[in-house]
Scaffold this motif. Sequence first.
Motif, PDB file in Angstrom:
ATOM      1  N   ALA A   3      -2.799  -3.641   0.737  1.00  0.00           N
ATOM      2  CA  ALA A   3      -3.616  -3.167  -0.377  1.00  0.00           C
ATOM      3  C   ALA A   3      -4.743  -4.173  -0.607  1.00  0.00           C
ATOM      4  CB  ALA A   3      -2.783  -3.015  -1.638  1.00  0.00           C
ATOM      5  N   VAL A   4      -5.831  -3.692  -1.179  1.00  0.00           N
ATOM      6  CA  VAL A   4      -6.919  -4.554  -1.619  1.00  0.00           C
ATOM      7  C   VAL A   4      -6.942  -4.472  -3.138  1.00  0.00           C
ATOM      8  CG1 VAL A   4      -9.407  -4.957  -1.593  1.00  0.00           C
ATOM      9  CG2 VAL A   4      -8.252  -4.207   0.488  1.00  0.00           C
ATOM     10  N   ILE A   5      -6.732  -5.642  -3.774  1.00  0.00           N
ATOM     11  CA  ILE A   5      -6.690  -5.676  -5.236  1.00  0.00           C
ATOM     12  C   ILE A   5      -7.883  -6.466  -5.744  1.00  0.00           C
ATOM     13  CG2 ILE A   5      -4.186  -5.495  -5.334  1.00  0.00           C
ATOM     14  CD1 ILE A   5      -4.122  -8.510  -5.883  1.00  0.00           C
ATOM     15  N   LYS A   6      -8.199  -6.246  -7.012  1.00  0.00           N
ATOM     16  CA  LYS A   6      -9.294  -6.967  -7.658  1.00  0.00           C
ATOM     17  C   LYS A   6      -8.729  -7.622  -8.909  1.00  0.00           C
ATOM     18  CE  LYS A   6     -13.859  -6.389  -9.665  1.00  0.00           C
ATOM     19  NZ  LYS A   6     -14.887  -5.446 -10.071  1.00  0.00           N
ATOM     20  N   THR A   7      -8.918  -8.925  -8.997  1.00  0.00           N
ATOM     21  CA  THR A   7      -8.499  -9.653 -10.191  1.00  0.00           C
ATOM     22  C   THR A   7      -9.385 -10.882 -10.346  1.00  0.00           C
ATOM     23  OG1 THR A   7      -6.685 -10.811 -11.300  1.00  0.00           O
ATOM     24  CG2 THR A   7      -6.698 -10.901  -8.915  1.00  0.00           C
ATOM     25  N   VAL A  38      -6.181  -1.589  -8.049  1.00  0.00           N
ATOM     26  CA  VAL A  38      -6.011  -1.459  -6.598  1.00  0.00           C
ATOM     27  C   VAL A  38      -7.186  -0.640  -6.077  1.00  0.00           C
ATOM     28  CG1 VAL A  38      -4.522  -0.620  -4.763  1.00  0.00           C
ATOM     29  CG2 VAL A  38      -3.521  -1.598  -6.821  1.00  0.00           C
ATOM     30  N   LEU A  39      -7.980  -1.231  -5.184  1.00  0.00           N
ATOM     31  CA  LEU A  39      -9.167  -0.571  -4.661  1.00  0.00           C
ATOM     32  C   LEU A  39      -8.872   0.234  -3.406  1.00  0.00           C
ATOM     33  CD1 LEU A  39     -11.615  -3.571  -5.058  1.00  0.00           C
ATOM     34  CD2 LEU A  39     -11.154  -1.737  -6.684  1.00  0.00           C
ATOM     35  N   LEU A  40      -7.839  -0.159  -2.654  1.00  0.00           N
ATOM     36  CA  LEU A  40      -7.532   0.516  -1.404  1.00  0.00           C
ATOM     37  C   LEU A  40      -6.059   0.296  -1.086  1.00  0.00           C
ATOM     38  CD1 LEU A  40      -9.336   1.122   1.659  1.00  0.00           C
ATOM     39  CD2 LEU A  40      -7.729  -0.693   2.036  1.00  0.00           C
ATOM     40  N   VAL A  41      -5.397   1.339  -0.632  1.00  0.00           N
ATOM     41  CA  VAL A  41      -4.034   1.233  -0.127  1.00  0.00           C
ATOM     42  C   VAL A  41      -4.087   1.645   1.329  1.00  0.00           C
ATOM     43  CG1 VAL A  41      -1.665   2.052  -0.313  1.00  0.00           C
ATOM     44  CG2 VAL A  41      -3.006   1.705  -2.382  1.00  0.00           C
ATOM     45  N   GLY A  42      -3.770   0.715   2.218  1.00  0.00           N
ATOM     46  CA  GLY A  42      -3.872   0.976   3.646  1.00  0.00           C
ATOM     47  C   GLY A  42      -2.508   1.197   4.270  1.00  0.00           C
ATOM     48  N   LEU A  48      -8.546   5.447  -0.220  1.00  0.00           N
ATOM     49  CA  LEU A  48      -9.660   4.687  -0.761  1.00  0.00           C
ATOM     50  C   LEU A  48      -9.893   5.115  -2.201  1.00  0.00           C
ATOM     51  CD1 LEU A  48     -11.787   2.609   0.064  1.00  0.00           C
ATOM     52  CD2 LEU A  48     -13.278   4.486   0.676  1.00  0.00           C
ATOM     53  N   GLY A  49     -10.012   4.148  -3.093  1.00  0.00           N
ATOM     54  CA  GLY A  49     -10.210   4.462  -4.503  1.00  0.00           C
ATOM     55  C   GLY A  49     -11.662   4.667  -4.842  1.00  0.00           C
ATOM     56  N   THR A  50     -11.914   5.383  -5.948  1.00  0.00           N
ATOM     57  CA  THR A  50     -13.284   5.612  -6.416  1.00  0.00           C
ATOM     58  C   THR A  50     -13.371   5.279  -7.907  1.00  0.00           C
ATOM     59  OG1 THR A  50     -12.730   7.907  -6.793  1.00  0.00           O
ATOM     60  CG2 THR A  50     -13.843   7.387  -4.744  1.00  0.00           C
ATOM     61  N   PRO A  51     -13.463   4.116  -8.394  1.00  0.00           N
ATOM     62  CA  PRO A  51     -13.345   2.832  -7.718  1.00  0.00           C
ATOM     63  C   PRO A  51     -11.900   2.358  -7.559  1.00  0.00           C
ATOM     64  CG  PRO A  51     -13.874   2.422  -9.988  1.00  0.00           C
ATOM     65  CD  PRO A  51     -13.866   3.930  -9.792  1.00  0.00           C
ATOM     66  N   LYS A  52     -10.944   2.927  -8.329  1.00  0.00           N
ATOM     67  CA  LYS A  52      -9.554   2.503  -8.210  1.00  0.00           C
ATOM     68  C   LYS A  52      -8.712   3.648  -7.672  1.00  0.00           C
ATOM     69  CE  LYS A  52      -9.171   1.153 -12.578  1.00  0.00           C
ATOM     70  NZ  LYS A  52      -8.609   0.564 -13.794  1.00  0.00           N
ATOM     71  N   VAL A  53      -7.602   3.298  -7.010  1.00  0.00           N
ATOM     72  CA  VAL A  53      -6.662   4.300  -6.528  1.00  0.00           C
ATOM     73  C   VAL A  53      -5.791   4.706  -7.713  1.00  0.00           C
ATOM     74  CG1 VAL A  53      -4.761   4.757  -4.943  1.00  0.00           C
ATOM     75  CG2 VAL A  53      -6.649   3.287  -4.233  1.00  0.00           C
ATOM     76  N   PRO A  54      -5.776   5.999  -8.079  1.00  0.00           N
ATOM     77  CA  PRO A  54      -4.974   6.409  -9.239  1.00  0.00           C
ATOM     78  C   PRO A  54      -3.477   6.273  -8.949  1.00  0.00           C
ATOM     79  CG  PRO A  54      -5.952   8.320  -8.158  1.00  0.00           C
ATOM     80  CD  PRO A  54      -6.509   7.115  -7.491  1.00  0.00           C
ATOM     81  N   GLY A  55      -2.748   5.683  -9.902  1.00  0.00           N
ATOM     82  CA  GLY A  55      -1.300   5.564  -9.788  1.00  0.00           C
ATOM     83  C   GLY A  55      -0.816   4.434  -8.908  1.00  0.00           C
ATOM     84  N   LEU A  95       0.909 -16.637  -6.987  1.00  0.00           N
ATOM     85  CA  LEU A  95       1.706 -15.407  -6.981  1.00  0.00           C
ATOM     86  C   LEU A  95       2.317 -15.163  -5.609  1.00  0.00           C
ATOM     87  CD1 LEU A  95      -0.728 -12.869  -8.686  1.00  0.00           C
ATOM     88  CD2 LEU A  95       1.134 -14.079  -9.761  1.00  0.00           C
ATOM     89  N   ARG A  96       3.490 -14.504  -5.602  1.00  0.00           N
ATOM     90  CA  ARG A  96       4.059 -13.975  -4.363  1.00  0.00           C
ATOM     91  C   ARG A  96       4.113 -12.461  -4.527  1.00  0.00           C
ATOM     92  NH1 ARG A  96       9.056 -16.061  -4.018  1.00  0.00           N
ATOM     93  NH2 ARG A  96       8.443 -17.754  -2.661  1.00  0.00           N
ATOM     94  N   ILE A  97       3.463 -11.732  -3.630  1.00  0.00           N
ATOM     95  CA  ILE A  97       3.438 -10.271  -3.696  1.00  0.00           C
ATOM     96  C   ILE A  97       4.822  -9.756  -3.305  1.00  0.00           C
ATOM     97  CG2 ILE A  97       2.307  -8.187  -2.843  1.00  0.00           C
ATOM     98  CD1 ILE A  97       0.479 -10.082  -4.443  1.00  0.00           C
ATOM     99  N   THR A  98       5.440  -8.969  -4.179  1.00  0.00           N
ATOM    100  CA  THR A  98       6.772  -8.452  -3.876  1.00  0.00           C
ATOM    101  C   THR A  98       6.704  -7.062  -3.266  1.00  0.00           C
ATOM    102  OG1 THR A  98       6.996  -7.681  -6.157  1.00  0.00           O
ATOM    103  CG2 THR A  98       7.923  -9.840  -5.621  1.00  0.00           C
ATOM    104  N   GLU A  99       5.871  -6.178  -3.839  1.00  0.00           N
ATOM    105  CA  GLU A  99       5.768  -4.827  -3.268  1.00  0.00           C
ATOM    106  C   GLU A  99       4.481  -4.148  -3.709  1.00  0.00           C
ATOM    107  OE1 GLU A  99       8.995  -2.317  -4.614  1.00  0.00           O
ATOM    108  OE2 GLU A  99       9.179  -3.495  -6.437  1.00  0.00           O
ATOM    109  N   ILE A 100       4.094  -3.128  -2.930  1.00  0.00           N
ATOM    110  CA  ILE A 100       2.916  -2.312  -3.233  1.00  0.00           C
ATOM    111  C   ILE A 100       3.433  -0.957  -3.696  1.00  0.00           C
ATOM    112  CG2 ILE A 100       0.852  -1.250  -2.273  1.00  0.00           C
ATOM    113  CD1 ILE A 100       0.828  -3.610  -0.257  1.00  0.00           C
ATOM    114  N   LEU A 101       3.032  -0.559  -4.906  1.00  0.00           N
ATOM    115  CA  LEU A 101       3.577   0.655  -5.524  1.00  0.00           C
ATOM    116  C   LEU A 101       2.518   1.745  -5.576  1.00  0.00           C
ATOM    117  CD1 LEU A 101       5.141  -1.263  -8.501  1.00  0.00           C
ATOM    118  CD2 LEU A 101       6.379  -0.434  -6.526  1.00  0.00           C
TER     119      LEU A 101
END
Length: 160
Positions: A3-7, A38-42, A48-55, A95-101
């Motif tokens: 995933a591509v996240i923005k923070t 979350v901008l993208l879940v690969g 691809l989100g516009t701008p974010k992926v819903p859910g 942070l340690r990424i545990t899972e992508i939901l």
Amino acid sequence: MFAVIKTGGRQYRVVPDDVLEIGKIAGDVGTIVQLGEVLLVGGESPVLGTPKVPGASVAAEVLQHKRGPKVIAFKKRRRKNSRRKRGYRDEITVLRITEILTNDNKPTIGPRPKREKVIAAAPVDGDDEAPKAATKPRAKSEAKKAPARKAAAKGKNDKK
């Protein structure tokens, strides 16, 4: 799956079990936080989100809060005897990424248990004699002495 996240104004590509340092966020050490931008879940079928992926969200465990390296801002105006030195250190969360939901799911993986420190085992009742280090006091003659200094070399201009 990634995933591509923005923070904190920055974007990060993350996969489960990644450890990353981001700008400070709220959350106690050892808790799970959800990052919602979350901008993208690969994967096999990327979304691809516009701008974010819903859910979609990313669950991460807070490992520690710390401060980053010192950054110095030094300004000088030449020939004016004017100097300003200012430094700062960023606040960082590890942070340690545990899972992508996806699909508004809740995190299922909790924080990892902390490792306990291993303490040296005490001798058992049957072993009365534990190995002891042999230490005997040194005589003064055996003690290390500092090497003697060499006399300075005499040059042409040295007079007696």
